[in-house]
Design a protein around this motif. Structure first.
Motif, mmCIF file in Angstrom:
data_model
loop_
_atom_site.group_PDB
_atom_site.id
_atom_site.type_symbol
_atom_site.label_atom_id
_atom_site.label_comp_id
_atom_site.label_asym_id
_atom_site.label_seq_id
_atom_site.Cartn_x
_atom_site.Cartn_y
_atom_site.Cartn_z
ATOM 1 N N VAL A 120 43.807 16.610 -47.615
ATOM 2 C CA VAL A 120 43.194 16.174 -46.356
ATOM 3 C C VAL A 120 42.128 15.124 -46.664
ATOM 4 O O VAL A 120 41.266 15.354 -47.518
ATOM 5 C CB VAL A 120 42.565 17.379 -45.620
ATOM 6 N N PRO A 121 42.171 13.972 -45.992
ATOM 7 C CA PRO A 121 41.131 12.957 -46.223
ATOM 8 C C PRO A 121 39.737 13.555 -45.985
ATOM 9 O O PRO A 121 39.532 14.306 -45.016
ATOM 10 C CB PRO A 121 41.445 11.872 -45.195
ATOM 11 N N PRO A 122 38.776 13.258 -46.854
ATOM 12 C CA PRO A 122 37.424 13.838 -46.726
ATOM 13 C C PRO A 122 36.803 13.729 -45.336
ATOM 14 O O PRO A 122 36.182 14.695 -44.885
ATOM 15 C CB PRO A 122 36.607 13.088 -47.787
ATOM 16 N N CYS A 158 50.254 26.602 -41.292
ATOM 17 C CA CYS A 158 49.111 25.715 -41.571
ATOM 18 C C CYS A 158 49.551 24.510 -42.406
ATOM 19 O O CYS A 158 49.061 23.399 -42.202
ATOM 20 C CB CYS A 158 48.007 26.468 -42.295
ATOM 21 N N HIS A 159 50.464 24.722 -43.331
ATOM 22 C CA HIS A 159 50.978 23.607 -44.136
ATOM 23 C C HIS A 159 51.682 22.598 -43.227
ATOM 24 O O HIS A 159 51.539 21.384 -43.416
ATOM 25 C CB HIS A 159 51.921 24.129 -45.223
ATOM 26 N N GLY A 160 52.429 23.086 -42.254
ATOM 27 C CA GLY A 160 53.080 22.199 -41.293
ATOM 28 C C GLY A 160 52.077 21.429 -40.455
ATOM 29 O O GLY A 160 52.282 20.245 -40.164
ATOM 30 N N GLU A 161 50.989 22.091 -40.060
ATOM 31 C CA GLU A 161 49.947 21.404 -39.293
ATOM 32 C C GLU A 161 49.355 20.257 -40.111
ATOM 33 O O GLU A 161 49.143 19.163 -39.581
ATOM 34 C CB GLU A 161 48.834 22.378 -38.901
ATOM 35 N N LEU A 162 49.104 20.504 -41.377
ATOM 36 C CA LEU A 162 48.536 19.439 -42.215
ATOM 37 C C LEU A 162 49.508 18.275 -42.351
ATOM 38 O O LEU A 162 49.080 17.116 -42.394
ATOM 39 C CB LEU A 162 48.141 19.982 -43.591
ATOM 40 N N ALA A 163 50.803 18.563 -42.386
ATOM 41 C CA ALA A 163 51.794 17.495 -42.455
ATOM 42 C C ALA A 163 51.797 16.655 -41.177
ATOM 43 O O ALA A 163 52.166 15.477 -41.209
ATOM 44 C CB ALA A 163 53.182 18.080 -42.714
ATOM 45 N N ARG A 164 51.383 17.253 -40.049
ATOM 46 C CA ARG A 164 51.329 16.555 -38.752
ATOM 47 C C ARG A 164 49.911 16.134 -38.371
ATOM 48 O O ARG A 164 49.650 15.801 -37.210
ATOM 49 C CB ARG A 164 51.877 17.464 -37.644
ATOM 50 N N LEU A 165 48.994 16.139 -39.297
ATOM 51 C CA LEU A 165 47.582 15.909 -38.987
ATOM 52 C C LEU A 165 47.343 14.582 -38.274
ATOM 53 O O LEU A 165 46.559 14.521 -37.325
ATOM 54 C CB LEU A 165 46.738 16.012 -40.261
ATOM 55 N N ASP A 166 48.024 13.519 -38.680
ATOM 56 C CA ASP A 166 47.832 12.223 -38.011
ATOM 57 C C ASP A 166 48.246 12.298 -36.543
ATOM 58 O O ASP A 166 47.531 11.822 -35.663
ATOM 59 C CB ASP A 166 48.610 11.120 -38.720
ATOM 60 N N ALA A 167 49.389 12.894 -36.261
ATOM 61 C CA ALA A 167 49.861 13.020 -34.881
ATOM 62 C C ALA A 167 48.933 13.924 -34.070
ATOM 63 O O ALA A 167 48.622 13.624 -32.913
ATOM 64 C CB ALA A 167 51.289 13.564 -34.853
ATOM 65 N N ILE A 168 48.497 15.011 -34.666
ATOM 66 C CA ILE A 168 47.558 15.910 -33.982
ATOM 67 C C ILE A 168 46.277 15.160 -33.645
ATOM 68 O O ILE A 168 45.747 15.273 -32.539
ATOM 69 C CB ILE A 168 47.276 17.160 -34.839
ATOM 70 N N GLY A 169 45.790 14.362 -34.580
ATOM 71 C CA GLY A 169 44.585 13.573 -34.348
ATOM 72 C C GLY A 169 44.753 12.583 -33.208
ATOM 73 O O GLY A 169 43.845 12.398 -32.390
ATOM 74 N N ARG A 170 45.912 11.949 -33.121
ATOM 75 C CA ARG A 170 46.156 11.017 -32.005
ATOM 76 C C ARG A 170 46.175 11.774 -30.677
ATOM 77 O O ARG A 170 45.639 11.297 -29.679
ATOM 78 C CB ARG A 170 47.463 10.259 -32.228
ATOM 79 N N SER A 202 49.429 20.130 -27.733
ATOM 80 C CA SER A 202 48.477 21.229 -27.575
ATOM 81 C C SER A 202 47.054 20.756 -27.866
ATOM 82 O O SER A 202 46.109 21.224 -27.229
ATOM 83 C CB SER A 202 48.865 22.439 -28.425
ATOM 84 N N ALA A 203 46.890 19.803 -28.782
ATOM 85 C CA ALA A 203 45.559 19.230 -29.032
ATOM 86 C C ALA A 203 45.068 18.498 -27.786
ATOM 87 O O ALA A 203 43.903 18.640 -27.384
ATOM 88 C CB ALA A 203 45.597 18.299 -30.237
ATOM 89 N N ALA A 204 45.956 17.734 -27.146
ATOM 90 C CA ALA A 204 45.583 17.022 -25.918
ATOM 91 C C ALA A 204 45.212 18.008 -24.810
ATOM 92 O O ALA A 204 44.256 17.776 -24.054
ATOM 93 C CB ALA A 204 46.728 16.119 -25.467
ATOM 94 N N ALA A 205 45.934 19.121 -24.709
ATOM 95 C CA ALA A 205 45.622 20.133 -23.696
ATOM 96 C C ALA A 205 44.260 20.767 -23.953
ATOM 97 O O ALA A 205 43.516 21.043 -23.003
ATOM 98 C CB ALA A 205 46.708 21.201 -23.669
ATOM 99 N N MET A 206 43.924 20.977 -25.209
ATOM 100 C CA MET A 206 42.599 21.541 -25.529
ATOM 101 C C MET A 206 41.496 20.579 -25.108
ATOM 102 O O MET A 206 40.500 20.977 -24.509
ATOM 103 C CB MET A 206 42.503 21.846 -27.030
ATOM 104 N N VAL A 207 41.679 19.299 -25.415
ATOM 105 C CA VAL A 207 40.667 18.296 -25.048
ATOM 106 C C VAL A 207 40.541 18.237 -23.523
ATOM 107 O O VAL A 207 39.430 18.192 -22.985
ATOM 108 C CB VAL A 207 41.018 16.921 -25.646
ATOM 109 N N ALA A 208 41.667 18.239 -22.822
ATOM 110 C CA ALA A 208 41.618 18.207 -21.346
ATOM 111 C C ALA A 208 40.858 19.417 -20.804
ATOM 112 O O ALA A 208 40.068 19.287 -19.861
ATOM 113 C CB ALA A 208 43.042 18.156 -20.785
ATOM 114 N N ALA A 209 41.079 20.583 -21.383
ATOM 115 C CA ALA A 209 40.367 21.789 -20.940
ATOM 116 C C ALA A 209 38.865 21.653 -21.154
ATOM 117 O O ALA A 209 38.064 22.113 -20.339
ATOM 118 C CB ALA A 209 40.895 23.019 -21.681
#
Length: 127
Positions: free
Chosen positions: A66-68, A29-41, A117-124
């Motif tokens: 995490v930004p509010p 989860c700490h790694g995910e937060l470090a990649r939050l901007d990329a995940i958001g894109r 994986s975020a893009a795949a979820m949105v596509a689904a």
């Protein structure tokens, strides 16, 4: 990159979003937060919202990074229902749920989330 599908009986949270569940004791989860901007894109046009899995002081401190606008703290009843959904679909964290335009669960991911994986979820969810 396992995706799990299913519908929730009632709205689970904010529409067109990916809920990224985190806890201080979850190393990925700490790694995910470090990649939050990329995940958001990767999730666009959906938004990624970070949701505390527990109410510990350590997790609350973790969320301060995490930004509010990217945090979501559901009411207690919704938090319990979502925790039960996570437990039903996964052995634990990391875990993410995607919500469609009707705020229904449309995809789930039971590993650390990244942009692809975020893009795949949105596509689904858009099928």
């Amino acid at each position: 990159m396992p995706l799990l599908f299913g519908a929730a009986p009632s709205p689970a949270g904010p529409a067109e979003s990916i809920l990224l569940f985190v806890a201080s004791w979850c190393a990925p989860c700490h790694g995910e937060l470090a990649r939050l901007d990329a995940i958001g894109r990767g999730a666009q046009p959906y938004r990624v919202l970070v949701v505390p899995f527990d109410d510990s002081r350590a997790t609350r401190t973790m969320l301060e990074r995490v930004p509010p606008p990217q945090r979501w703290q559901p009411d207690r009843a919704t938090q319990r229902r979502l925790a039960a959904e996570v437990a039903r679909r996964s052995a634990g964290l990391p875990f993410s749920l995607a919500l469609d335009r009707d705020a229904q669960i449309c995809a789930a991911h039971a590993e650390a989330l990244d942009a692809a994986s975020a893009a795949a979820m949105v596509a689904a969810c858009r099928r």
